[in-house]
Design an enzyme around this catalytic site. Structure first.
Site, PDB file in Angstrom:
ATOM      1  N   SER A  80       0.864  -1.146  -0.039  1.00 12.25           N
ATOM      2  CA  SER A  80      -0.021   0.035   0.017  1.00 12.25           C
ATOM      3  C   SER A  80       0.898   1.315   0.055  1.00 12.25           C
ATOM      4  O   SER A  80       2.121   1.226   0.517  1.00 12.25           O
ATOM      5  CB  SER A  80      -0.744  -0.083   1.206  1.00 12.25           C
ATOM      6  OG  SER A  80      -0.146   0.163   2.425  1.00 12.25           O
ATOM      7  N   LYS A  81       0.193   2.065  -0.599  1.00 13.26           N
ATOM      8  CA  LYS A  81       1.029   3.738  -0.462  1.00 13.26           C
ATOM      9  C   LYS A  81       1.476   4.148   0.788  1.00 13.26           C
ATOM     10  O   LYS A  81       2.328   4.537   1.045  1.00 13.26           O
ATOM     11  CB  LYS A  81      -0.167   4.606  -1.019  1.00 13.26           C
ATOM     12  CG  LYS A  81       0.061   4.914  -2.685  1.00 13.26           C
ATOM     13  CD  LYS A  81      -0.769   6.056  -2.850  1.00 13.26           C
ATOM     14  CE  LYS A  81      -0.460   6.671  -4.376  1.00 13.26           C
ATOM     15  NZ  LYS A  81      -1.303   6.987  -5.370  1.00 13.26           N
ATOM     16  N   ARG A  82       0.703   3.725   2.007  1.00 15.54           N
ATOM     17  CA  ARG A  82       0.997   4.213   3.050  1.00 15.54           C
ATOM     18  C   ARG A  82       2.414   3.663   3.575  1.00 15.54           C
ATOM     19  O   ARG A  82       3.232   4.284   4.385  1.00 15.54           O
ATOM     20  CB  ARG A  82      -0.089   3.639   4.196  1.00 15.54           C
ATOM     21  CG  ARG A  82      -0.964   5.037   4.502  1.00 15.54           C
ATOM     22  CD  ARG A  82      -2.069   4.518   5.473  1.00 15.54           C
ATOM     23  NE  ARG A  82      -2.797   3.122   4.830  1.00 15.54           N
ATOM     24  CZ  ARG A  82      -3.147   2.278   5.451  1.00 15.54           C
ATOM     25  NH1 ARG A  82      -2.427   1.879   6.550  1.00 15.54           N
ATOM     26  NH2 ARG A  82      -3.679   1.435   4.928  1.00 15.54           N
TER      27      ARG A  82
END
Ligand code: GLU
Length: 487
Positions: free
Chosen positions: A260-262
């Site tokens: 994920s981007k996070r």
């Protein structure tokens, strides 16, 4: 093995996800290994999710990685996208007539049906299913409509979709990575295959295109596995031969959650912008979930093509270990010829790279960076005048006076060094060490003030490296400045 025809079938999202590159590479390895083709097809049937310039961007990213496809849209020098005659473009929104024919065939055969249910009705239905803990699935409300009723509603122009009619039974297939996979058809929804806007859904278009384009292997991420029974059934209903499916391992964050981007960048472009080299990205992404020999990490693209083996692809999720990527990138940075490194570094550095001193600094500093955008900062130290506290020149076991004497002697020593001795760091180091031993000096009392005079810092690279990079003239200048500071 027969020549494989593989395809990358992304929907246009505006950037290239690491997972898309993962799939693209496996497609590419197999196609190139078998002398087949790797084609690109843009799946843009979801018109609500279109992103301007997405196709151009995807092609540009693949190009900067040196991955060439055989058919489909091509990127022109001016950045626009062109067709390849009868070898593309494979853009689904341009092929609507083709899909319509297959939808009609399915309706005629009784394998698909019209559905006029409104969004409101479907929402209520799903809500009830959720409340009673049933699998959310279309309740076949429209399946029993008579031909007359359907025609009447069609004539009245009522909005509708076409759904496939999932038969009873079990759908089983052999996945090249996962082995035998079985689905109970009662868990499979009557998938919409034609939307009310006249566009096919992904499920129908992907089956028709994979068949018409003679695709032999479908590589895609594991998240698509639940779509496969619907697609296998469509192949069967249409009398088409299904390609081999290979669902590739999910890519995971280090904490094993889905990438994920996070937790870091997921766009390939972001890595390129930071100065990860294409060869490092290809090696790293191309070996996620697949290690050809199991006894090393570094593989060239050519080796990956030659050694690609679907049987060795792992089922379990592959963790994106960014520290490993950093290590790999540093490995490839170290492998580059210096001229090549300079060319690659240019976009990341505003310092003049055509300077001999900077070239020497580059040779030293490349060992200490993981990506090229770290170069600017590490080279700046060589071109900016630094200020420091004169106290820093004094080694802990010595005093100011001694530091001054050592630096004065060092200046004389450097002055008489022949230019030829500056050929490399090792040669400079040998000379300085010989000077220390022959004069019976203490390492710390010589090397500490020398290093601080050349770096202005408590911690820096070695005095030998610094002296070699600055060279005789500049080195003496810095030593003189230090002497002056000691009063
Ligand atoms: N269009 C799908 C995507 O956006 C492709 C899935 C497949 O390869 O079948 O990734």
């Amino acid at each position: 093995m027969k020549p494989a025809r593989t395809r990358l079938a992304p929907s246009p999202t505006g950037y290239m996800h690491i997972g898309t590159l993962h799939t693209a590479l496996f497609d590419y390895f197999l196609a190139r290994q078998t002398g087949g083709q790797f084609i690109i097809r843009i799946e843009d049937t979801d018109q609500a999710r279109l992103v301007e310039g997405a196709l151009e961007n995807l092609l540009k990213t693949l190009k900067s990685l040196g991955i060439e496809h055989d058919e489909g849209p091509i990127l022109q020098a001016d950045g626009s996208v062109a067709e390849q005659g009868d070898r593309g473009p494979y853009v689904q929104s341009k092929r609507l007539d083709i899909y319509k024919k297959y939808v009609d065939q399915l309706v005629e055969q009784g394998d698909a049906y019209h559905c006029f249910c409104s969004k409101e009705r479907l929402d209520v239905m799903r809500e009830q299913q959720r409340a009673t803990k049933q699998t959310p699935k279309y309740d076949r409300h429209c399946l029993s409509l008579s031909k007359d009723e359907i025609n009447k509603r069609l004539e009245a122009g009522e909005p509708h979709v076409i759904r496939m009619k999932i038969p009873e039974g079990i759908t089983e297939f052999e996945d090249a990575v996962r082995g035998s996979v079985k689905f109970n058809n009662s868990d499979v929804d009557d998938q919409v295959i034609l939307k009310s806007d006249g566009f096919p859904t992904y499920h129908l278009a992907v089956v028709v295109d994979d068949a018409l384009m003679n695709i032999t292997h479908i590589f895609r991420g594991e998240e698509w596995l639940s779509s496969t029974p619907k697609q296998i059934l469509l192949f069967k209903m249409l009398g088409l031969e299904a390609p081999t499916f290979a669902h590739l391992p999910l890519l995971l964050n280090p904490d094993k959650t889905k990438l994920s981007k996070r937790q870091g960048d997921v766009a390939v472009e972001d890595y390129l912008k930071k100065g990860y080299l294409p060869e490092a990205l290809l090696n790293f992404i191309g070996t996620l979930g697949f290690n050809p020999t199991g006894d090393r990490e570094i593989y060239s693209l050519q080796e990956l093509i030659e050694m690609f083996n679907l049987g060795k692809v792992k089922k379990s999720g592959a963790v994106m270990n960014l520290e490993k990527l950093d290590w790999m990138n540093n490995h490839y940075i170290m492998q580059l010829e210096i001229d090549e490194l300079i060319e690659r570094a240019r976009p990341f550095v505003s310092i003049n790279l055509d300077d001999a001193m900077i070239n020497r600094a580059l040779i030293i500093q490349r060992a200490r960076i993981n990506h090229l955008d770290q170069l600017q900062q590490s080279l700046e130290a060589y071109v900016t005048e630094f200020a420091y506290n004169p106290e820093l020149l004094v080694w802990k076991k010595s005093d100011k006076q001694d530091a001054k004497i050592q630096l004065e002697n060092l200046k004389q020593f450097v002055l008489q060094l022949e230019d030829a001795l500056f050929v490399n760091v090792e040669s400079v180091e040998r000379e300085v060490r010989a000077y220390i031993t022959s004069n019976n000096l203490d390492n710390g009392s010589v090397l500490w003030p020398l290093r601080v005079a050349l770096s202005g810092q408590e911690k820096s690279s070695s005095p030998f490296e610094l002296l070699w990079v600055f060279g005789k003239e500049k080195g003496i200048e810095k030593i003189e400045t230090a002497i002056g500071m000691l009063g």
